[in-house]
Scaffold this motif. Sequence first.
Motif, PDB file in Angstrom:
ATOM      1  N   VAL A  73       0.864  -1.186   0.000  1.00  0.00           N
ATOM      2  CA  VAL A  73       0.000   0.000   0.000  1.00  0.00           C
ATOM      3  C   VAL A  73       0.891   1.223   0.000  1.00  0.00           C
ATOM      4  N   ALA A  74       0.427   2.301  -0.621  1.00  0.00           N
ATOM      5  CA  ALA A  74       1.113   3.586  -0.539  1.00  0.00           C
ATOM      6  C   ALA A  74       0.061   4.686  -0.388  1.00  0.00           C
ATOM      7  N   PHE A  75       0.486   5.800   0.217  1.00  0.00           N
ATOM      8  CA  PHE A  75      -0.377   6.978   0.318  1.00  0.00           C
ATOM      9  C   PHE A  75       0.177   8.042  -0.613  1.00  0.00           C
ATOM     10  N   ASP A  76      -0.691   8.598  -1.458  1.00  0.00           N
ATOM     11  CA  ASP A  76      -0.269   9.581  -2.453  1.00  0.00           C
ATOM     12  C   ASP A  76       0.088  10.905  -1.780  1.00  0.00           C
ATOM     13  N   ARG A  77       1.340  11.319  -1.943  1.00  0.00           N
ATOM     14  CA  ARG A  77       1.795  12.557  -1.310  1.00  0.00           C
ATOM     15  C   ARG A  77       1.119  13.793  -1.907  1.00  0.00           C
ATOM     16  N   GLU A  78       0.486  13.654  -3.076  1.00  0.00           N
ATOM     17  CA  GLU A  78      -0.217  14.776  -3.688  1.00  0.00           C
ATOM     18  C   GLU A  78      -1.664  14.899  -3.203  1.00  0.00           C
ATOM     19  N   ARG A  99      -0.373  -8.910   4.969  1.00  0.00           N
ATOM     20  CA  ARG A  99       0.804  -9.666   5.397  1.00  0.00           C
ATOM     21  C   ARG A  99       0.405 -10.968   6.082  1.00  0.00           C
ATOM     22  N   GLU A 100      -0.549 -10.876   7.005  1.00  0.00           N
ATOM     23  CA  GLU A 100      -0.948 -12.057   7.760  1.00  0.00           C
ATOM     24  C   GLU A 100      -1.630 -13.101   6.885  1.00  0.00           C
ATOM     25  N   HIS A 101      -2.356 -12.645   5.872  1.00  0.00           N
ATOM     26  CA  HIS A 101      -3.098 -13.587   5.027  1.00  0.00           C
ATOM     27  C   HIS A 101      -2.207 -14.271   3.987  1.00  0.00           C
ATOM     28  N   TRP A 102      -1.278 -13.533   3.400  1.00  0.00           N
ATOM     29  CA  TRP A 102      -0.568 -14.041   2.237  1.00  0.00           C
ATOM     30  C   TRP A 102       0.852 -14.526   2.505  1.00  0.00           C
ATOM     31  N   PHE A 103       1.506 -14.036   3.542  1.00  0.00           N
ATOM     32  CA  PHE A 103       2.934 -14.325   3.700  1.00  0.00           C
ATOM     33  C   PHE A 103       3.192 -15.374   4.775  1.00  0.00           C
ATOM     34  N   ASN A 104       4.206 -16.200   4.560  1.00  0.00           N
ATOM     35  CA  ASN A 104       4.584 -17.177   5.576  1.00  0.00           C
ATOM     36  C   ASN A 104       5.481 -16.515   6.624  1.00  0.00           C
ATOM     37  N   GLU A 105       5.792 -17.255   7.666  1.00  0.00           N
ATOM     38  CA  GLU A 105       6.539 -16.668   8.778  1.00  0.00           C
ATOM     39  C   GLU A 105       7.943 -16.242   8.364  1.00  0.00           C
ATOM     40  N   THR A 106       8.557 -16.999   7.454  1.00  0.00           N
ATOM     41  CA  THR A 106       9.902 -16.650   7.010  1.00  0.00           C
ATOM     42  C   THR A 106       9.912 -15.302   6.298  1.00  0.00           C
ATOM     43  N   TYR A 107       8.942 -15.111   5.402  1.00  0.00           N
ATOM     44  CA  TYR A 107       8.911 -13.846   4.660  1.00  0.00           C
ATOM     45  C   TYR A 107       8.482 -12.691   5.561  1.00  0.00           C
ATOM     46  N   LYS A 108       7.583 -12.949   6.501  1.00  0.00           N
ATOM     47  CA  LYS A 108       7.190 -11.900   7.439  1.00  0.00           C
ATOM     48  C   LYS A 108       8.381 -11.455   8.281  1.00  0.00           C
ATOM     49  N   ALA A 109       9.213 -12.390   8.674  1.00  0.00           N
ATOM     50  CA  ALA A 109      10.411 -12.034   9.435  1.00  0.00           C
ATOM     51  C   ALA A 109      11.363 -11.200   8.581  1.00  0.00           C
ATOM     52  N   LYS A 110      11.440 -11.534   7.306  1.00  0.00           N
ATOM     53  CA  LYS A 110      12.289 -10.773   6.390  1.00  0.00           C
ATOM     54  C   LYS A 110      11.767  -9.349   6.233  1.00  0.00           C
ATOM     55  N   LEU A 111      10.448  -9.220   6.100  1.00  0.00           N
ATOM     56  CA  LEU A 111       9.846  -7.895   5.958  1.00  0.00           C
ATOM     57  C   LEU A 111      10.028  -7.055   7.213  1.00  0.00           C
ATOM     58  N   PRO A 115      11.512  -1.201   6.317  1.00  0.00           N
ATOM     59  CA  PRO A 115      10.519  -0.219   6.771  1.00  0.00           C
ATOM     60  C   PRO A 115       9.132  -0.420   6.179  1.00  0.00           C
ATOM     61  N   PHE A 116       9.031  -1.150   5.030  1.00  0.00           N
ATOM     62  CA  PHE A 116       7.748  -1.295   4.351  1.00  0.00           C
ATOM     63  C   PHE A 116       7.538  -2.736   3.885  1.00  0.00           C
ATOM     64  N   ASP A 117       6.265  -3.105   3.730  1.00  0.00           N
ATOM     65  CA  ASP A 117       5.918  -4.381   3.128  1.00  0.00           C
ATOM     66  C   ASP A 117       5.889  -4.222   1.607  1.00  0.00           C
ATOM     67  N   THR A 118       6.365  -5.229   0.899  1.00  0.00           N
ATOM     68  CA  THR A 118       6.326  -5.219  -0.559  1.00  0.00           C
ATOM     69  C   THR A 118       5.696  -6.502  -1.067  1.00  0.00           C
ATOM     70  N   ASP A 119       5.076  -6.401  -2.228  1.00  0.00           N
ATOM     71  CA  ASP A 119       4.448  -7.555  -2.865  1.00  0.00           C
ATOM     72  C   ASP A 119       4.398  -7.290  -4.355  1.00  0.00           C
ATOM     73  N   THR A 120       3.603  -8.031  -5.088  1.00  0.00           N
ATOM     74  CA  THR A 120       3.574  -7.903  -6.542  1.00  0.00           C
ATOM     75  C   THR A 120       2.681  -6.768  -7.027  1.00  0.00           C
ATOM     76  N   VAL A 121       1.745  -6.297  -6.192  1.00  0.00           N
ATOM     77  CA  VAL A 121       0.796  -5.256  -6.592  1.00  0.00           C
ATOM     78  C   VAL A 121       0.777  -4.159  -5.541  1.00  0.00           C
ATOM     79  N   THR A 122       0.757  -2.902  -5.994  1.00  0.00           N
ATOM     80  CA  THR A 122       0.681  -1.762  -5.083  1.00  0.00           C
ATOM     81  C   THR A 122      -0.655  -1.057  -5.237  1.00  0.00           C
TER      82      THR A 122
END
Length: 211
Positions: A73-78, A99-111, A115-122
Amino acid sequence: MSRPRSARGELIPIPAIQEQQAEAAAARLRGGREAGPESAPLTDWPYDADRDDPLTALRIPVTSAYPRWRYTVAFDRESEVRPTDMEAAQLASFIEEHREHWFNETYKAKLSERPFDTDTVTRVFHKWADNDWSYRVATWEHGPFWVPVFPCLRGTHLDDRPNWKAPMTLVEVMDRIFTFSDGPMKRWLEWKAAHPEVFPPVGQQSGGGRD
């Protein structure tokens, strides 16, 4: 600027470069060594989000409507108006639910090292006025730029989506994102019910919903 290549001479995909930059930034924060191709410039802050924005502390990146990173997710600065404290908490909760629905514990620990969560769609959210929000998906190429549409287009032939009639609160926009048939998905309704301090029942909302 040319893209870096692997040891075998293959072009490194942009998401992979971003992964390496994030890993390097996290390593610096941990006092470790940098990682990544030597030809890819690395900094303590490789993101295009505003580092010093207060929303960053909530893991909400503040970017343009065209973020270069694939944040959840992002918030538009404009945006014309900043989120209220309640709306900021709702954006952060939206990110947490994903994060809780889609990511496993290993990736959540990496995230958690970033500072931010990343995925395939913003999904980029924009606030026009009090209780007046829109969103877009960064990869959209057709249709309206924002839904609901720009205020100047409301009531015109371009405002042709009956399920996206403005103004909509942030929670109403989120509900529509999770709606694929008659109503919001069960998982989203259960998430909101489990977090009443962020998503108070209708009629008890303040600072982030209709009175």
